[in-house]
Design a protein around this motif. Structure first.
Motif, short mmCIF file in Angstrom:
data_model
loop_
_atom_site.label_atom_id
_atom_site.label_comp_id
_atom_site.label_asym_id
_atom_site.label_seq_id
_atom_site.Cartn_x
_atom_site.Cartn_y
_atom_site.Cartn_z
N ILE A 257 0.84 -1.21 0.00
CA ILE A 257 0.00 0.00 0.00
C ILE A 257 0.87 1.25 0.00
O ILE A 257 0.61 2.22 -0.72
CB ILE A 257 -0.96 0.00 1.21
CG1 ILE A 257 -1.97 -1.13 1.09
CG2 ILE A 257 -1.68 1.33 1.33
CD1 ILE A 257 -2.91 -1.24 2.28
N SER A 258 1.93 1.23 0.80
CA SER A 258 2.80 2.39 0.89
C SER A 258 3.51 2.66 -0.44
O SER A 258 3.52 3.80 -0.92
CB SER A 258 3.83 2.18 2.01
OG SER A 258 4.57 3.36 2.24
N PHE A 259 4.08 1.62 -1.05
CA PHE A 259 4.77 1.79 -2.34
C PHE A 259 3.79 2.29 -3.41
O PHE A 259 4.11 3.21 -4.17
CB PHE A 259 5.38 0.45 -2.77
CG PHE A 259 6.75 0.21 -2.21
CD1 PHE A 259 7.09 0.63 -0.94
CD2 PHE A 259 7.71 -0.45 -2.95
CE1 PHE A 259 8.36 0.40 -0.41
CE2 PHE A 259 8.97 -0.69 -2.44
CZ PHE A 259 9.30 -0.27 -1.16
N SER A 260 2.62 1.67 -3.46
CA SER A 260 1.63 2.06 -4.47
C SER A 260 1.14 3.49 -4.26
O SER A 260 0.93 4.23 -5.23
CB SER A 260 0.44 1.09 -4.44
OG SER A 260 0.85 -0.24 -4.67
N SER A 261 0.99 3.89 -3.01
CA SER A 261 0.54 5.26 -2.71
C SER A 261 1.59 6.28 -3.14
O SER A 261 1.25 7.36 -3.65
CB SER A 261 0.25 5.39 -1.22
OG SER A 261 -0.79 4.52 -0.81
N ILE A 262 2.86 5.96 -2.93
CA ILE A 262 3.93 6.88 -3.33
C ILE A 262 3.97 7.03 -4.85
O ILE A 262 4.12 8.14 -5.39
CB ILE A 262 5.29 6.39 -2.80
CG1 ILE A 262 5.30 6.46 -1.27
CG2 ILE A 262 6.43 7.23 -3.37
CD1 ILE A 262 6.52 5.82 -0.64
N ILE A 263 3.84 5.89 -5.55
CA ILE A 263 3.82 5.95 -7.02
C ILE A 263 2.64 6.78 -7.51
O ILE A 263 2.76 7.61 -8.43
CB ILE A 263 3.77 4.53 -7.60
CG1 ILE A 263 5.05 3.77 -7.27
CG2 ILE A 263 3.56 4.58 -9.12
CD1 ILE A 263 5.01 2.31 -7.64
N ALA A 264 1.47 6.57 -6.89
CA ALA A 264 0.28 7.35 -7.27
C ALA A 264 0.48 8.83 -6.98
O ALA A 264 0.07 9.69 -7.77
CB ALA A 264 -0.94 6.82 -6.52
#
Length: 387
Positions: A257-264
């Motif tokens: 979730i953290s990695f995906s949120s940063i990419i978003a």
């Protein structure tokens, strides 16, 4: 160059294509002057450019008027070719950026899913490359002009220490004693050399903290929080050969979730800034705007909420919003901090390791502080709230 009119004799002139005279600049109109008359002149029609040689005057001459313009056809052609070349270069860079970005994303996703030593060794390799880039930035003209950088052997030792920190974190479960010991050794090495400087000590200590200590929180988050995420539906259908449901821990879910949120956040901030950006966010990074920042925040929180529903963690929407906000705040702060370092160093990119993206630090700057915030949120705040 001002416009002028010149009357010359073309009766005995030889017209030579300009392309046959490569040594002559296309911006030169008059080559030589004998008294008040030009000895030669550049003349251009609608299709070709000529050089007029040996203009001979006679009693029966044919007179024409040549207007010398400040920009020739050759200049226009060169300008158009330059714009076309620049557009092709941008398209090529964008293609490289997309291709390598997708490749890196797939590899990172696989490493995160694998966890354990695979995740830790990959992180250690990235930390080593990032530490080398950091100490090269410290030695750059822009920063070194105002301070004394650490000696090269100290920079190399610090890079190795930073790379070992994630491995020690996985093996021992904590890193505090190791970091303190490493900082003490580096400080003593600098103090024992001839003519030590405080700037050397401060830049080396910050390098250990920034490039070594902070990334260790990702190891503590991904590998340290091994509590099974029992409510995650993906885990129920996950293949047994890949670990089955036991593979899906709170640490894995939180990391994804953290990695995906940063990419978003990066993606939405870029698109929002391009489309609506007008108000500069800070002079540290002139291209960032408040409109882009708000778009990035919205994208980050939305991604956190959507993935929390898909992965059934965290349970409440409020917790998902708070987690998304922390991820965005950490990514933005890390991005601005690295921009400040590069700005002082006088460089655009921290390195050239990744085609189309720059260096390692250019890609991971948003993750530096986010790991510590995400780990603190999962480890401390969530148990207190019972979610």
């Amino acid at each position: 160059m001002a416009c002028s009119s010149t009357y010359i004799d073309l009766e005995r002139c030889n017209l030579i294509p300009f392309s046959l005279s490569p040594s002559l600049s296309s911006k030169t109109l008059f080559l030589n002057r004998l008294s008040s008359s030009p000895n030669s002149l550049i003349f251009a029609d609608s299709t070709r450019t000529f050089r007029i040689l040996r203009a001979t005057y006679s009693n029966h001459r044919r007179i024409i008027t040549c207007l010398a313009h400040s920009q020739s056809f050759t200049d226009s052609s060169n300008s158009e070719e330059g714009l076309s070349s620049e557009a092709q270069h941008k398209a090529s860079q964008l293609k490289k950026r997309v291709v390598f970005g997708l490749g890196i994303g797939v590899c990172v996703g696989g490493v995160v899913l694998a966890g354990g030593w695979v995740f830790t060794v990959a992180l250690a390799a990235a930390v080593f490359a990032g530490a080398r880039e950091y100490f090269e930035l410290v030695r750059s003209r822009g920063i070194a002009a105002g301070m004394t950088p650490p000696p090269r052997f100290v920079s190399r030792v610090c890079s190795v220490i930073c790379a070992l920190m994630p491995l020690v974190t996985l093996y021992m479960g904590q890193i505090d004693v190791s970091v303190t010991s490493a900082a003490f050794i580096v400080a003593m090495t600098l103090l024992l050399q001839r003519g030590p400087r405080f700037s050397q000590l401060s830049s080396a200590m910050f390098g250990l903290f920034y490039c070594g200590y902070l990334p260790c929180f990702w190891v503590k988050l991904r590998c340290g929080l091994a509590t099974p995420a029992l409510n995650t539906k993906v885990g129920a259908i996950w293949p047994v050969l890949l670990g089955g449901q036991a593979q899906w821990t709170v640490g894995l879910v939180a990391t994804l979730i953290s990695f995906s949120s940063i990419i978003a956040a990066d993606t939405y901030a870029f698109v929002g800034g391009k489309a609506f950006g007008k108000t500069p966010l800070t002079n540290i990074s002139p291209k960032k705007t408040w409109e882009g920042a708000l778009a990035g925040l919205g994208g980050c929180i939305a991604t956190s909420i959507i993935l929390s529903k898909v992965l059934s963690w965290p349970k409440s929407v409020l917790s998902a919003v708070a987690f998304g906000f922390l991820n965005y705040f950490g990514s933005l702060f890390g991005d601005l901090l690295e921009s400040m370092i590069k700005r002082d160093a006088g460089v655009k990119d921290s390195g050239s390791l990744i085609p189309g993206h720059g260096g390692i630090l250019d890609r991971v700057d948003s993750y530096m502080f986010t790991g510590a915030l995400a780990y603190s949120f999962v480890k401390i705040l969530l148990p207190l709230n019972g979610v």
